[in-house]
Enzyme design. Structure first.
Site, PDB file in Angstrom:
ATOM      1  N   LYS A   1      67.688 -10.049  20.464  1.00  0.00           N
ATOM      2  CA  LYS A   1      68.671  -9.498  19.543  1.00  0.00           C
ATOM      3  C   LYS A   1      69.199 -10.654  18.838  1.00  0.00           C
ATOM      4  CE  LYS A   1      72.678  -6.301  19.307  1.00  0.00           C
ATOM      5  NZ  LYS A   1      71.985  -5.452  18.384  1.00  0.00           N
TER       6      LYS A   1
ATOM      7  N   HIS B   1      72.380  -7.755  26.075  1.00  0.00           N
ATOM      8  CA  HIS B   1      71.265  -7.128  25.374  1.00  0.00           C
ATOM      9  C   HIS B   1      70.011  -8.083  25.549  1.00  0.00           C
ATOM     10  CE1 HIS B   1      73.878  -4.403  23.072  1.00  0.00           C
ATOM     11  NE2 HIS B   1      72.805  -3.606  22.876  1.00  0.00           N
TER      12      HIS B   1
HETATM   13  N1  LIG Z   1      71.934   2.232  16.413  1.00  0.00           N
HETATM   14  C1  LIG Z   1      70.962   2.285  17.030  1.00  0.00           C
HETATM   15  O1  LIG Z   1      70.977   3.322  18.250  1.00  0.00           O
HETATM   16  C2  LIG Z   1      70.221   1.019  17.760  1.00  0.00           C
HETATM   17  C3  LIG Z   1      70.040   0.020  16.934  1.00  0.00           C
HETATM   18  N2  LIG Z   1      69.259  -0.850  16.861  1.00  0.00           N
HETATM   19  C4  LIG Z   1      69.062  -2.005  15.796  1.00  0.00           C
HETATM   20  O2  LIG Z   1      67.969  -1.734  15.056  1.00  0.00           O
HETATM   21  C5  LIG Z   1      67.634  -2.869  14.460  1.00  0.00           C
HETATM   22  C6  LIG Z   1      66.282  -3.376  14.615  1.00  0.00           C
HETATM   23  O3  LIG Z   1      65.982  -3.422  16.039  1.00  0.00           O
HETATM   24  P1  LIG Z   1      64.727  -3.976  16.731  1.00  0.00           P
HETATM   25  O4  LIG Z   1      63.582  -2.626  16.460  1.00  0.00           O
HETATM   26  O5  LIG Z   1      64.860  -4.259  18.375  1.00  0.00           O
HETATM   27  O6  LIG Z   1      64.131  -5.231  15.909  1.00  0.00           O
HETATM   28  P2  LIG Z   1      62.950  -5.728  15.581  1.00  0.00           P
HETATM   29  O7  LIG Z   1      63.171  -6.995  14.965  1.00  0.00           O
HETATM   30  O8  LIG Z   1      61.876  -5.170  16.717  1.00  0.00           O
HETATM   31  O9  LIG Z   1      62.338  -4.487  14.058  1.00  0.00           O
HETATM   32  C7  LIG Z   1      62.781  -4.750  13.047  1.00  0.00           C
HETATM   33  C8  LIG Z   1      61.878  -4.454  12.069  1.00  0.00           C
HETATM   34  O10 LIG Z   1      62.292  -4.205  10.739  1.00  0.00           O
HETATM   35  C9  LIG Z   1      61.594  -5.222   9.836  1.00  0.00           C
HETATM   36  N3  LIG Z   1      62.082  -5.441   8.698  1.00  0.00           N
HETATM   37  C10 LIG Z   1      63.177  -6.287   8.426  1.00  0.00           C
HETATM   38  N4  LIG Z   1      63.399  -6.611   7.314  1.00  0.00           N
HETATM   39  C11 LIG Z   1      62.452  -5.755   6.655  1.00  0.00           C
HETATM   40  C12 LIG Z   1      62.279  -5.321   5.114  1.00  0.00           C
HETATM   41  N5  LIG Z   1      63.163  -6.042   4.410  1.00  0.00           N
HETATM   42  N6  LIG Z   1      61.532  -4.441   4.852  1.00  0.00           N
HETATM   43  C13 LIG Z   1      60.703  -3.813   5.856  1.00  0.00           C
HETATM   44  N7  LIG Z   1      60.821  -4.346   7.088  1.00  0.00           N
HETATM   45  C14 LIG Z   1      61.773  -5.122   7.584  1.00  0.00           C
HETATM   46  C15 LIG Z   1      61.170  -6.309  10.756  1.00  0.00           C
HETATM   47  O11 LIG Z   1      60.073  -7.174  10.280  1.00  0.00           O
HETATM   48  P3  LIG Z   1      60.003  -8.696  10.455  1.00  0.00           P
HETATM   49  O12 LIG Z   1      59.858  -8.921  12.023  1.00  0.00           O
HETATM   50  O13 LIG Z   1      58.886  -9.140   9.747  1.00  0.00           O
HETATM   51  O14 LIG Z   1      61.370  -9.449  10.025  1.00  0.00           O
HETATM   52  C16 LIG Z   1      60.827  -5.793  11.972  1.00  0.00           C
HETATM   53  O15 LIG Z   1      59.529  -5.315  12.152  1.00  0.00           O
HETATM   54  C17 LIG Z   1      68.847  -3.927  15.039  1.00  0.00           C
HETATM   55  O16 LIG Z   1      69.734  -4.027  13.955  1.00  0.00           O
HETATM   56  C18 LIG Z   1      69.180  -3.139  16.204  1.00  0.00           C
HETATM   57  O17 LIG Z   1      70.465  -3.743  16.603  1.00  0.00           O
HETATM   58  C19 LIG Z   1      68.320  -0.979  17.810  1.00  0.00           C
HETATM   59  C20 LIG Z   1      68.177  -0.143  18.799  1.00  0.00           C
HETATM   60  C21 LIG Z   1      69.314   1.081  18.859  1.00  0.00           C
HETATM   61  O1  LIG Z   2      69.293  -4.421  19.120  1.00  0.00           O
HETATM   62  C1  LIG Z   2      69.185  -3.565  20.069  1.00  0.00           C
HETATM   63  O2  LIG Z   2      68.192  -3.661  21.106  1.00  0.00           O
HETATM   64  C2  LIG Z   2      70.347  -2.531  20.143  1.00  0.00           C
HETATM   65  N1  LIG Z   2      71.168  -2.597  19.182  1.00  0.00           N
HETATM   66  C3  LIG Z   2      72.202  -1.664  19.068  1.00  0.00           C
HETATM   67  C4  LIG Z   2      73.448  -2.213  18.968  1.00  0.00           C
HETATM   68  O3  LIG Z   2      73.659  -3.463  18.472  1.00  0.00           O
HETATM   69  O4  LIG Z   2      74.386  -1.660  19.812  1.00  0.00           O
HETATM   70  C5  LIG Z   2      72.179  -0.508  20.007  1.00  0.00           C
HETATM   71  C6  LIG Z   2      71.462  -0.671  21.318  1.00  0.00           C
HETATM   72  O5  LIG Z   2      72.643  -1.131  22.071  1.00  0.00           O
HETATM   73  C7  LIG Z   2      70.216  -1.643  21.242  1.00  0.00           C
END
Ligand SMILES: NC(=O)C1=CN([C@@H]2O[C@H](COP(=O)(O)OP(=O)(O)OC[C@H]3O[C@@H](n4cnc5c(N)ncnc54)[C@H](OP(=O)(O)O)[C@@H]3O)[C@@H](O)[C@H]2O)C=CC1
Ligand SMILES: O=C(O)C1=N[C@H](C(=O)O)C[C@H](O)C1
Length: 269
Positions: free
Chosen positions: A161, A157
């Site tokens: 991450k 990734h």
């Molecule tokens: N299941 C799936 O298909 C996928 C899962 N994911 C998962 O999604 C999550 C987010 O990924 P990604 O978007 O890349 O990460 P980012 O860090 O870009 O986004 C996370 C966001 O959530 C915010 N956040 C964190 N804590 C809080 C809170 N208590 N209240 C409100 N907002 C909050 C962060 O704010 P701040 O920056 O201020 O901390 C940030 O803006 C990860 O766990 C990732 O692994 C990602 C892609 C696909």
């Molecule tokens: O953090 C990410 O970007 C992603 N998180 C998910 C994971 O932990 O598998 C899904 C995807 O691979 C992207």
């Protein structure tokens, strides 16, 4: 039927912005609320503008309860602490909770299962069709190949991450363990460093790579005597995950409370 009202948590994040765009381009739903962590620069901005779209008339809030008011489902790709807090809010209001957050501990998952007594919860380490199909193939392969074939899962990734192994790698590990009728907790080797000794039969190994802008690469390797099978998924665009989450939200409409995986949503269960 009236459009389904969806709220996005972590709206300024990589997935948050993608979710806002995906909701805007999907028929049958609309953005009803969005919020970010208190103190974030995004608070007060228009959600559409934040996501690179024309204004949607939905301001990014910092009060979760207000932001999810009137929503029928909350799309949550944030961090474990935020997901746990939201689980309580969604359960109290009977709002569907679509959870993409990874790095969840056993207690976080237990909290989601508890919440699912009062609302629909869809939780998956990966919301894409391809990965969920891959998981069902991995399960079949693991059952067919047996213990002569060592299972190793390699993931890569982007450099930002924060959790490892990825939620997807663990989902694929669960599928391999289910195929072998063993528990992943008992068989997972999540990292190796130093003089760790020879591989134990039945271990399910994980290796984590981080760098650059990689959206998400996963390979499940079945390494047997004299031959090797590699099953691979490459995510090229985060829109995959956002489309899966919106599909899950639309699927949740009108359902009774309960805990579901993306495989249930996609009919792969
Ligand atoms: N299941 C799936 O298909 C996928 C899962 N994911 C998962 O999604 C999550 C987010 O990924 P990604 O978007 O890349 O990460 P980012 O860090 O870009 O986004 C996370 C966001 O959530 C915010 N956040 C964190 N804590 C809080 C809170 N208590 N209240 C409100 N907002 C909050 C962060 O704010 P701040 O920056 O201020 O901390 C940030 O803006 C990860 O766990 C990732 O692994 C990602 C892609 C696909
Ligand atoms: O953090 C990410 O970007 C992603 N998180 C998910 C994971 O932990 O598998 C899904 C995807 O691979 C992207």
């Amino acid at each position: 039927m009236e459009e389904m009202r969806l709220a996005v948590v972590g709206a300024a994040g990589r997935m948050g912005r993608m979710l806002i765009r995906t909701i805007a381009e999907t028929e049958g739903c609309r953005l009803s609320g969005a919020f970010e962590r208190s103190g974030s620069d995004a608070v007060g901005a228009d959600a559409g503008v934040l996501a690179g779209l024309p204004a949607l008339g939905v301001a990014i809030g910092e009060d979760p309860a207000r932001a999810i008011e009137g929503a029928e489902a909350v799309l949550d790709f944030t961090a474990p602490a935020a997901t746990r807090a939201l689980a309580v809010l969604c359960a109290e209001r009977g709002i569907a909770h679509i959870v993409g957050t990874t790095g969840l501990a056993a207690e976080d998952l237990a909290a989601l299962r508890k919440a699912a007594e009062s609302c629909v919860v869809v939780q998956s380490g990966n919301m894409s069709l391809g990965v969920n199909l891959l998981a069902s193939l991995v399960r079949r392969a693991a059952a067919a190949l047996g213990p002569d074939f060592d299972v190793e899962i390699v993931e890569m990734h982007h450099r930002h991450k924060v959790d490892a192994p990825s939620g997807t790698a663990l989902l694929l590990g669960e599928a391999a363990a289910a195929g072998r009728e063993v528990s992943l907790v008992d068989t997972a080797v999540r990292s190796r460093d130093g003089h760790v000794g020879a591989r134990r039969e039945g271990d399910i190994g994980f290796a984590t790579l981080r760098g650059g802008s990689v959206v998400g690469d996963h390979t499940v390797i079945f390494a047997g005597p004299g031959e090797r099978i590699e099953m691979r998924h490459v995510a090229e665009d985060r829109a995959l995950f956002a489309r899966g989450a919106v599909t899950a939200a639309l699927w949740s409409r009108g359902r009774d409370p309960g805990f579901h995986s993306m495989a249930d949503v996609l009919g792969l269960g």
